[in-house]
Design a protein around this motif. Structure first.
Motif, PDB file in Angstrom:
ATOM      1  N   ARG A 116       3.045  -6.701   1.248  1.00  0.00           N
ATOM      2  CA  ARG A 116       2.605  -7.469   0.080  1.00  0.00           C
ATOM      3  C   ARG A 116       1.554  -8.512   0.483  1.00  0.00           C
ATOM      4  O   ARG A 116       0.564  -8.722  -0.201  1.00  0.00           O
ATOM      5  N   ASN A 119      -1.761  -7.252   0.643  1.00  0.00           N
ATOM      6  CA  ASN A 119      -2.196  -6.705  -0.643  1.00  0.00           C
ATOM      7  C   ASN A 119      -2.159  -5.182  -0.689  1.00  0.00           C
ATOM      8  O   ASN A 119      -3.012  -4.543  -1.313  1.00  0.00           O
ATOM      9  N   LEU A 120      -1.180  -4.629  -0.033  1.00  0.00           N
ATOM     10  CA  LEU A 120      -1.004  -3.178  -0.104  1.00  0.00           C
ATOM     11  C   LEU A 120      -0.664  -2.822  -1.548  1.00  0.00           C
ATOM     12  O   LEU A 120      -0.044  -3.609  -2.255  1.00  0.00           O
ATOM     13  N   ASP A 121      -1.077  -1.639  -1.927  1.00  0.00           N
ATOM     14  CA  ASP A 121      -0.724  -1.085  -3.220  1.00  0.00           C
ATOM     15  C   ASP A 121       0.789  -1.295  -3.478  1.00  0.00           C
ATOM     16  O   ASP A 121       1.593  -1.081  -2.582  1.00  0.00           O
ATOM     17  N   GLU A 122       1.138  -1.698  -4.682  1.00  0.00           N
ATOM     18  CA  GLU A 122       2.545  -2.032  -4.941  1.00  0.00           C
ATOM     19  C   GLU A 122       3.487  -0.846  -4.728  1.00  0.00           C
ATOM     20  O   GLU A 122       4.619  -1.004  -4.270  1.00  0.00           O
ATOM     21  N   GLU A 123       2.988   0.347  -5.036  1.00  0.00           N
ATOM     22  CA  GLU A 123       3.815   1.549  -4.849  1.00  0.00           C
ATOM     23  C   GLU A 123       4.195   1.699  -3.367  1.00  0.00           C
ATOM     24  O   GLU A 123       5.329   2.042  -3.033  1.00  0.00           O
ATOM     25  N   THR A 125       4.141  -0.798  -1.148  1.00  0.00           N
ATOM     26  CA  THR A 125       4.986  -1.945  -0.804  1.00  0.00           C
ATOM     27  C   THR A 125       6.444  -1.588  -1.100  1.00  0.00           C
ATOM     28  O   THR A 125       7.352  -1.878  -0.308  1.00  0.00           O
ATOM     29  N   HIS A 243       9.262   0.557  -9.910  1.00  0.00           N
ATOM     30  CA  HIS A 243       9.097   1.755  -9.077  1.00  0.00           C
ATOM     31  C   HIS A 243      10.389   2.532  -8.809  1.00  0.00           C
ATOM     32  O   HIS A 243      10.360   3.566  -8.147  1.00  0.00           O
TER      33      HIS A 243
END
Ligand SMILES: [Fe+2]
Ligand SMILES: [Fe+2]
Length: 272
Positions: A116, A119-123, A125, A243
């Motif tokens: 996080r 700033n990795l893609d939330e999916e 994360t 998710h």
């Protein structure tokens, strides 16, 4: 009670500088991994040992009352296992993380927190958040066990990421910032060679359009601990909500083909 060769343990984790960055929980996780790897028993000498060969690792097998692939819920770190708190009638993923997956949840939370922060893609994360929870049930081939257990409730990409992260751990990717973990030399042997099916899996995943999904799980994996990070599961409540498709009947009771895996995690003391 296990005897720990302290210097061997420190070396296996990557040295005291690495350990200094670990939180208490992360140290406990690392110790657990070390014990489950079965490399810490019978030590006590003052000289750091070099990583064993695969043959030496295998020679240790008949010296233990358990097998190294056993899930954390099924074997005590030392002494006896403890009585588990009851699960609520319609358990959610959060209930499992709090009541059954405690031994590996800190590692997963720290990985997700790092993802996080980058700033990795939330999916992805979220993939980091769940990638090793299955270690409470099974260590052997844990990427595949994890993917199977989570597949009905997560996106195809998340299932792909957690299925293949375990094999990608054996294959460095300098460009992505992932090196072969020192701990694996101790766990598997300094001359360990991955079996052909895993080599083939790697080559297939390497060419896949989603290669970076499991790769980013490995990049945020072991040694991703920050002692100043106070990571709470509550901070990921929304991510889980977006998710994870929580079944209304509760995990284990939705009639899915993997419901028994969740029931097993809920009730590891059932004799049959
Ligand atoms: Fe893993
Ligand atoms: Fe991990």
């Amino acid at each position: 009670m296990f005897n720990i060769d302290r210097r061997h343990f420190i070396a296996a984790l990557g040295g005291s500088a690495t350990i200094a960055t670990l939180s208490a929980e992360a140290k406990a996780d690392a110790l657990e991994n070390y014990l489950i790897a079965g490399v810490g028993e019978g030590g006590g000498g003052a000289t750091p040992k070099p990583a064993p060969t695969s043959a030496e690792v295998n020679a240790e097998i008949p010296t233990r009352p358990y097998r190294r692939g056993v899930g954390n819920l099924f074997v005590a770190k030392e002494g006896n296992v403890t009585a588990l708190q009851p699960m609520p009638p319609k358990p959610t993923l959060t209930d499992f993380i709090r009541l059954r997956f405690q031994s590996t949840s800190e590692h997963c939370l720290q990985s997700a927190n790092l993802a996080r922060k980058k700033n990795l893609d939330e999916e992805l994360t979220f993939a980091c958040l769940i990638h090793d929870l299955v270690l409470s049930v099974m260590h052997t081939d844990h990427g595949f066990w994890a993917a199977q257990m989570f597949e009905p409730y997560v996106s195809e990409k998340v299932a792909f990421a957690i299925r293949h992260h375990a094999t990608l751990r054996f294959f460095p990717d300098h460009e992505a910032g992932y090196e072969y973990p020192d701990l694996y030399r101790t766990m598997f042997g300094s001359d360990y060679v991955v079996p052909p099916h895993q080599q083939a899996e790697y080559e297939w995943v390497r060419k896949h359009k989603w290669y970076m999904a499991p790769r980013l799980v490995t990049v945020n994996d072991l040694y991703s601990f920050d002692k100043n990070a106070k990571v709470s599961l509550d901070d990921f409540h929304d991510v889980i909500g977006r998710h994870f498709k929580q079944p209304k009947e509760g995990l284990g009771f939705d009639g899915s083909p993997v419901a028994h895996m969740w029931r097993t995690a809920a009730n590891p003391d059932l004799p049959l």
